[in-house]
Design an enzyme around this catalytic site. Structure first.
Site, PDB file in Angstrom:
ATOM      1  N   GLU A  78     -54.554 -40.991 -17.997  1.00  0.00           N
ATOM      2  CA  GLU A  78     -55.928 -40.890 -18.470  1.00  0.00           C
ATOM      3  C   GLU A  78     -56.878 -40.207 -17.504  1.00  0.00           C
ATOM      4  O   GLU A  78     -57.884 -40.805 -17.086  1.00  0.00           O
ATOM      5  CB  GLU A  78     -56.461 -42.286 -18.847  1.00  0.00           C
ATOM      6  CG  GLU A  78     -55.654 -42.919 -19.959  1.00  0.00           C
ATOM      7  CD  GLU A  78     -56.282 -44.202 -20.505  1.00  0.00           C
ATOM      8  OE1 GLU A  78     -57.163 -44.759 -19.847  1.00  0.00           O
ATOM      9  OE2 GLU A  78     -55.871 -44.614 -21.601  1.00  0.00           O
ATOM     10  N   ASP A 101     -58.006 -50.395 -14.283  1.00  0.00           N
ATOM     11  CA  ASP A 101     -57.975 -51.740 -14.845  1.00  0.00           C
ATOM     12  C   ASP A 101     -56.791 -52.572 -14.325  1.00  0.00           C
ATOM     13  O   ASP A 101     -55.965 -53.023 -15.102  1.00  0.00           O
ATOM     14  CB  ASP A 101     -57.924 -51.585 -16.378  1.00  0.00           C
ATOM     15  CG  ASP A 101     -57.912 -52.913 -17.107  1.00  0.00           C
ATOM     16  OD1 ASP A 101     -58.410 -53.899 -16.560  1.00  0.00           O
ATOM     17  OD2 ASP A 101     -57.383 -52.937 -18.238  1.00  0.00           O
ATOM     18  N   TYR A 125     -56.144 -47.076 -28.889  1.00  0.00           N
ATOM     19  CA  TYR A 125     -56.627 -48.446 -29.113  1.00  0.00           C
ATOM     20  C   TYR A 125     -57.444 -48.552 -30.392  1.00  0.00           C
ATOM     21  O   TYR A 125     -58.416 -49.294 -30.445  1.00  0.00           O
ATOM     22  CB  TYR A 125     -57.406 -48.926 -27.883  1.00  0.00           C
ATOM     23  CG  TYR A 125     -56.480 -49.186 -26.698  1.00  0.00           C
ATOM     24  CD1 TYR A 125     -55.815 -50.406 -26.583  1.00  0.00           C
ATOM     25  CD2 TYR A 125     -56.233 -48.214 -25.745  1.00  0.00           C
ATOM     26  CE1 TYR A 125     -54.938 -50.637 -25.534  1.00  0.00           C
ATOM     27  CE2 TYR A 125     -55.360 -48.435 -24.698  1.00  0.00           C
ATOM     28  CZ  TYR A 125     -54.716 -49.652 -24.591  1.00  0.00           C
ATOM     29  OH  TYR A 125     -53.837 -49.884 -23.560  1.00  0.00           O
ATOM     30  N   GLU A 156     -49.420 -46.326 -24.841  1.00  0.00           N
ATOM     31  CA  GLU A 156     -50.144 -47.606 -24.784  1.00  0.00           C
ATOM     32  C   GLU A 156     -50.749 -47.875 -26.150  1.00  0.00           C
ATOM     33  O   GLU A 156     -51.365 -46.979 -26.746  1.00  0.00           O
ATOM     34  CB  GLU A 156     -51.306 -47.569 -23.773  1.00  0.00           C
ATOM     35  CG  GLU A 156     -50.893 -47.590 -22.329  1.00  0.00           C
ATOM     36  CD  GLU A 156     -52.108 -47.643 -21.370  1.00  0.00           C
ATOM     37  OE1 GLU A 156     -53.207 -48.080 -21.793  1.00  0.00           O
ATOM     38  OE2 GLU A 156     -51.938 -47.222 -20.221  1.00  0.00           O
TER      39      GLU A 156
HETATM   40  C1  GCB Z   1     -55.875 -47.988 -20.793  1.00  0.00           C
HETATM   41  C2  GCB Z   1     -55.389 -47.890 -19.397  1.00  0.00           C
HETATM   42  C3  GCB Z   1     -54.827 -49.195 -18.868  1.00  0.00           C
HETATM   43  C4  GCB Z   1     -55.718 -50.349 -19.301  1.00  0.00           C
HETATM   44  C5  GCB Z   1     -55.748 -50.398 -20.820  1.00  0.00           C
HETATM   45  C6  GCB Z   1     -56.646 -51.532 -21.340  1.00  0.00           C
HETATM   46  O1  GCB Z   1     -56.012 -47.032 -21.501  1.00  0.00           O
HETATM   47  O2  GCB Z   1     -54.442 -46.859 -19.223  1.00  0.00           O
HETATM   48  O3  GCB Z   1     -54.756 -49.128 -17.480  1.00  0.00           O
HETATM   49  O4  GCB Z   1     -55.298 -51.573 -18.774  1.00  0.00           O
HETATM   50  O5  GCB Z   1     -56.236 -49.189 -21.313  1.00  0.00           O
HETATM   51  O6  GCB Z   1     -56.159 -52.622 -21.558  1.00  0.00           O
HETATM   52  O7  GCB Z   1     -57.827 -51.293 -21.504  1.00  0.00           O
END
Ligand code: GCB
Length: 586
Positions: A397, A161, A463, A499
């Site tokens: 990941e 991404d 997330y 994250e």
């Molecule tokens: C993740 C990735 C990262 C993405 C992020 C997202 O888990 O490690 O590269 O940019 O999520 O914003 O979806």
């Protein structure tokens, strides 16, 4: 791989500036002599990605040529001369005066070729560098293959991404060293009461039996030891009495100078230790929290090119929010960044470009493993002496083939077993090369225990409240807390959330809040930090992301941008920045 420096025995000439540039979609350049000069070239800035310098080549990732001519000063004669590229993404070949010097694979680490015998001393020298960034399944990171994390129709077709910026991203430097020169220095520091211990290993390019010395200079003191070289190697152990230890709050640096008959090299050295115990990370035997960000090298016009004013500004903004750390997601950052981190007291998780690894078939896996091992070797060689680097991260990941998503149970079993072996091999290599730091990989939800248990610190990206339970923050935070507690019960190791974040359109508001508004992001960040504050085993929290950044085009990325920044791409704070200040400025 020592960073080039100008001193009484060495010269350095930075070739940054405007170069000639031409794309070569048909790959005819070498046949047509482009390595000796370009017809119809256009100007381009080095360092800098080509993508944002010209609109028509924003999405071009194929072969392209850079050419520049330069004199080399006559007083460098008698020295050995090298050409060094800080990084070029992804595969590059260097030519000097029409002769091929060699190639390098990998987009984020420096490479060097000796050019002494190919230089003209009376006329200009032509330096040509070809670079291409084709997306391929066998490259690290991979492209042009499907990924469970990316929409099928994303463009360009990455498995990750962020935008696959291409070109010469860091300075190109000519440098010279004396005939018998210092090839490498390794410094390992320790603490003994109030004193610092400094072990220095020096390697020469020749097996000569010579003598040298090493000096560590602080504000008012200098400590010195002799070096007796045998087969080109020498070691010294120094004690720095009443040392000023390096930390995020007091980033004290000593000047360590190695002196030999012909050569001299000075490193900035911070005396510090790092370890884990129970649920905590310790810096200089005191527990430390890593508060900060996942970031990207990314900005308007320069793309992933070294942008030093931006670097200074970003450090200032990170400090303004109270951050003391970041992860070099998802690839090694510039050497200039690492030097600034030493100086400013940032704690770095240093990552290789192994993002979204897949364990699909033996042939691809073997190629990627070779590339990853090369990147581990090159990164540790480059960054082993930086006080700021506290942990190496060998992957972000890595993915399993999940049964139920059109994948058979046997391929799931295959990918779990192969992943364990792959990640284990990389961690083993790191521990052999550098037993003084921590090692981890960053795990996606559902990563197999056989992978995660190999880490010193459990790093997870979560997330809840965005990709899962989006819009339902209260429920999301309950799931987060349950998951953290059960992870601690399972591993009994420090846990970091490397994250967590929510896409946010700067200037969009809502009451009650809703996804994409600044209020939602602010509450999201507050919720995560509140849960984390209740857990002793949480060793760090890094928000995704420091700033909005360029990504691929897809239904998930408005305008091709990932908007999870606490700052906009132009570095304006969103509301959540003030929430971070509440928690982190103490
Ligand atoms: C993740 C990735 C990262 C993405 C992020 C997202 O888990 O490690 O590269 O940019 O999520 O914003 O979806």
């Amino acid at each position: 791989m020592l960073y080039p420096q100008q001193n009484i025995s060495r010269n350095k000439f930075d070739l940054s500036g405007i170069w000639d540039f031409k794309i070569d979609p048909d790959r005819m350049g070498e046949r047509n002599g482009w390595h000796t000069g370009l017809d119809g070239a256009r100007p381009i800035a080095v360092p800098g990605s080509w993508n944002e310098q010209y609109e028509d080549i924003y999405n071009y990732l194929g072969l392209a040529w850079y050419v520049k001519s330069t004199y080399v000063p006559q007083y460098w004669q008698g020295q050995r001369v090298f050409l060094r590229v800080g990084s070029a993404c992804y595969f590059s070949t260097i030519y000097v005066n029409g002769i091929k010097m060699g190639s390098h694979e990998g987009g984020h680490l420096p490479f060097v070729f000796e050019v002494t015998d190919h230089l003209c001393w009376k006329t200009e020298n032509t330096i040509a560098i070809s670079v291409e960034n084709d997306l391929m399944p066998t490259r690290v990171p991979s492209g042009n293959m499907s990924s469970p994390l990316m929409p099928q129709s994303c463009f360009p077709r990455t498995t990750y991404d962020f935008f696959p910026f291409a070109g010469i991203h860091r300075p190109v430097v000519l440098y010279s060293v004396p005939p018998v020169y210092i090839e490498d220095i390794t410094v390992i520091t320790g603490i003994n009461g109030l004193d610092g211990t400094v072990k220095v290993r020096v390697q020469l390019n020749s097996a000569d039996t010579i003598q040298g010395s090493v000096h560590i200079k602080g504000d008012e003191v200098t400590f010195t030891a002799k070096l007796m070289f045998k087969d080109g190697l020498a070691e010294a152990h120094l004690i720095v009495h009443n040392a000023n230890f390096w930390s995020d709050k007091t980033p004290y640096l000593y000047d360590l100078t190695v002196q030999t008959e012909q050569d001299q090299y000075t490193l900035k050295v911070g005396v510090r230790t790092v370890k884990v115990q129970g649920g905590q990370i310790f810096l200089n035997d005191k527990p430390i929290h890593l508060n900060g960000y996942g970031r990207h090298e990314d900005f308007y016009a320069s793309g992933k090119g070294l942008n030093q004013p931006l670097m200074v500004k970003d450090y200032q903004l990170m400090r303004w929010t109270g951050a003391n750390s970041y992860r070099t997601s998802h690839y090694p950052y510039s050497e200039e960044e690492m030097q600034l981190a030493d100086r400013e007291g940032f704690l770095i998780i240093n990552e290789i470009p192994a993002v979204s690894l897949q364990f699909d078939n033996d042939e691809n896996i073997a190629i990627r493993l070779r590339t990853c091992l090369q990147q581990v070797d090159e990164l540790i060689t480059r960054d082993k002496n930086h006080a700021s680097v506290v942990m190496w991260c060998i992957a972000n990941e890595p993915l399993i083939a999940q049964p139920g998503l059109g994948v058979s149970v046997s391929s799931n079993v295959f990918s779990v077993a192969k992943g364990k072996e792959f990640l284990g091999t990389l961690m083993q290599r790191v521990r052999t090369l550098d037993p003084t730091r921590l090692v981890t990989f960053v795990a996606l939800m559902g990563s197999p225990s056989s992978w995660v248990e190999q880490c010193d610190v459990i790093c997870m990206n979560r997330y809840w409240g965005w990709y899962i339970l989006g819009g339902e923050l209260n429920k999301a935070l309950i799931s987060l807390e349950q998951e953290l507690d059960s992870a601690w019960e399972t591993w009994h190791k420090p846990i970091m959330i490397t994250e967590f974040g929510a896409d946010t359109m700067a200037g969009m508001h809502g009451h009650p809040n809703a996804m994409w508004t600044e209020e939602y992001q602010a509450e999201f960040v507050r919720g995560y930090l509140t849960v984390a504050a209740r857990k002793d085993f949480i060793a760090g929290m890094q928000v995704w992301n420091f700033a909005d950044f360029a990504s691929i085009q897809s239904i998930m990325r408005v305008g091709g941008m990932n908007m999870k920044g606490i700052f906009t791409r132009g570095r304006t704070p969103k509301m959540a920045a003030h929430v971070l200040r509440e928690f982190w400025i103490k």
